[in-house]
Design an enzyme around this catalytic site. Structure first.
Site, PDB file in Angstrom:
ATOM      1  N   TYR A 160      31.503  42.851  34.995  1.00  0.00           N
ATOM      2  CA  TYR A 160      31.432  44.112  35.741  1.00  0.00           C
ATOM      3  C   TYR A 160      32.607  45.030  35.372  1.00  0.00           C
ATOM      4  O   TYR A 160      32.580  46.232  35.677  1.00  0.00           O
ATOM      5  CB  TYR A 160      31.416  43.878  37.255  1.00  0.00           C
ATOM      6  N   ASP A 170      31.388  39.565  45.919  1.00  0.00           N
ATOM      7  CA  ASP A 170      30.698  39.057  44.737  1.00  0.00           C
ATOM      8  C   ASP A 170      31.173  39.834  43.511  1.00  0.00           C
ATOM      9  O   ASP A 170      30.973  41.050  43.432  1.00  0.00           O
ATOM     10  CB  ASP A 170      29.184  39.195  44.900  1.00  0.00           C
ATOM     11  N   LYS A 198      31.704  35.140  37.841  1.00  0.00           N
ATOM     12  CA  LYS A 198      30.625  34.605  36.989  1.00  0.00           C
ATOM     13  C   LYS A 198      31.069  34.516  35.530  1.00  0.00           C
ATOM     14  O   LYS A 198      31.768  35.402  35.031  1.00  0.00           O
ATOM     15  CB  LYS A 198      29.376  35.495  37.086  1.00  0.00           C
ATOM     16  N   HIS A 236      26.405  33.302  34.677  1.00  0.00           N
ATOM     17  CA  HIS A 236      25.808  34.603  34.996  1.00  0.00           C
ATOM     18  C   HIS A 236      24.345  34.686  34.552  1.00  0.00           C
ATOM     19  O   HIS A 236      23.495  35.227  35.252  1.00  0.00           O
ATOM     20  CB  HIS A 236      26.633  35.723  34.350  1.00  0.00           C
TER      21      HIS A 236
HETATM   22  C1  1BO Z   1      24.402  42.307  34.165  1.00  0.00           C
HETATM   23  C2  1BO Z   1      24.702  42.032  35.619  1.00  0.00           C
HETATM   24  C3  1BO Z   1      23.562  41.620  36.442  1.00  0.00           C
HETATM   25  C4  1BO Z   1      23.834  41.351  37.882  1.00  0.00           C
HETATM   26  O1  1BO Z   1      24.855  40.463  38.098  1.00  0.00           O
END
Ligand code: 1BO
Length: 318
Positions: free
Chosen positions: A53, A48, A82, A115
């Site tokens: 990130y 994932d 995402k 996201h």
């Molecule tokens: C800001 C990231 C939250 C989890 O995907």
């Protein structure tokens, strides 16, 4: 000997998704390559990821290495990324998706998610701010972003599409305006926030829940010293002792056993291995109920610093 793999679930589009994967949120660029290599070596097939990130290129290095050394083929892996909040305009979706593909060294994703429902000001920083330091919003509707994801799907750049951090009303809008039903809603989910109502409702729409932060996100940057730690919860620890497992394994097994896809994060080899060892035991229904009883609306990722955004998702019952 080949490693034991996690079982897969069947999504509403007929595709399969491993019920267990490796989360990479908060995994540092200097640590995540080895973590992903260790994960694939010990049997993880689901990764994932997300543009925001900031570590997709390092994840990509590990994927390439494990394909080149013959451990896996691309089609053995299920890889998610995402769409970040600053790319919700339809024209931005495919270009930013292609950036994730380049980072990861892939020519398609298995799954692409919006996201968050909130859009942020486009065209600059990923965390744009106003002069007073608050987050700069955009009012681009997540329905426009969803149309962009549908385009990406029709172009074959992604095999499935879904959402993340959406509430029931927001998913209903996607269902009524879009042409494709999201395969999953990825949400914060752990025993302190068991999300029963949203899970039950999504099931009626054939939408799987993916649980992020299944261990309660103890490493979230804004954790306060007085916040309770799920993995030290005495009743969880007692259940773990009874089954001769770790509290983390019990929290992960809890999700699998309620048919929720789960993506625990770790960069420590021993924990990565141990977090996958949850398919050779079963929690009793009494223990499942005990774990259910921990629910206390204990949301770790509330993002209440953007709660003025019209699409902030946490102002409804579920
Ligand atoms: C800001 C990231 C939250 C989890 O995907």
């Amino acid at each position: 000997m080949s490693p034991k793999l996690a079982p897969s679930v069947k999504l509403n589009n007929g595709k399969k998704m491993p019920i267990h994967g490796l989360g990479t949120w908060k995994s540092k660029p200097g640590e995540v390559t080895q973590a992903v290599k260790d994960a694939i070596a010990c049997g993880y097939r689901h990764l994932d990821c997300a543009l925001v990130y900031g570590n997709e290129a390092e994840v990509g290095v590990a994927i390439k290495a494990k394909i080149e050394d013959g451990t896996v083929k691309r089609e053995d892996l299920f890889i998610t990324s995402k769409l970040w909040n600053t790319f919700h305009s339809k024209s931005l979706v495919v270009p930013t998706l292609k950036e994730s593909l380049t980072n990861l060294g892939l020519d398609y994703l298995d799954l692409y998610l919006i996201h968050w429902p909130m859009g942020y000001k486009e065209g600059g920083e990923k965390f744009p701010t106003n002069a007073d330091g608050t987050t700069a919003f955009s009012d681009v509707d997540y329905i426009e972003a969803w149309q962009g994801l549908e385009d990406a799907l029709s172009q074959g750049l992604v095999h499935s599409i879904g959402v993340s951090n959406f509430n029931k009303d927001q998913i209903e809008r996607v269902l009524s305006s879009g042409n494709i039903v999201p395969v999953t809603n990825q949400i914060e989910c752990h025993p302190y926030l068991n999300q029963k109502k949203l899970i039950d409702w999504c099931r009626t729409k054939n939408i799987y829940i993916t649980a992020y932060s299944p261990l309660g996100s103890p490493d979230r940057p804004w954790a306060k010293p007085e916040d309770p730690l799920l993995l030290e919860e005495p009743k969880l620890v007692a259940i773990a002792e009874k089954y001769k497992r770790t509290p983390a394994q019990i929290a992960i097994r809890y999700q699998v056993q309620r048919d929720v896809i789960v993506i625990p994060k770790s960069v420590t080899k021993s924990r990565i291995e141990s977090n996958l060892q949850v398919f050779d035991f079963k929690l009793s229904s009494e223990d499942m109920k005990t774990i259910d009883s921990f629910d206390c609306n204990g949301r770790a990722l509330h993002l209440d610093w953007v709660k003025e955004h019209k699409y902030w998702p946490f102002n409804t019952e579920f």
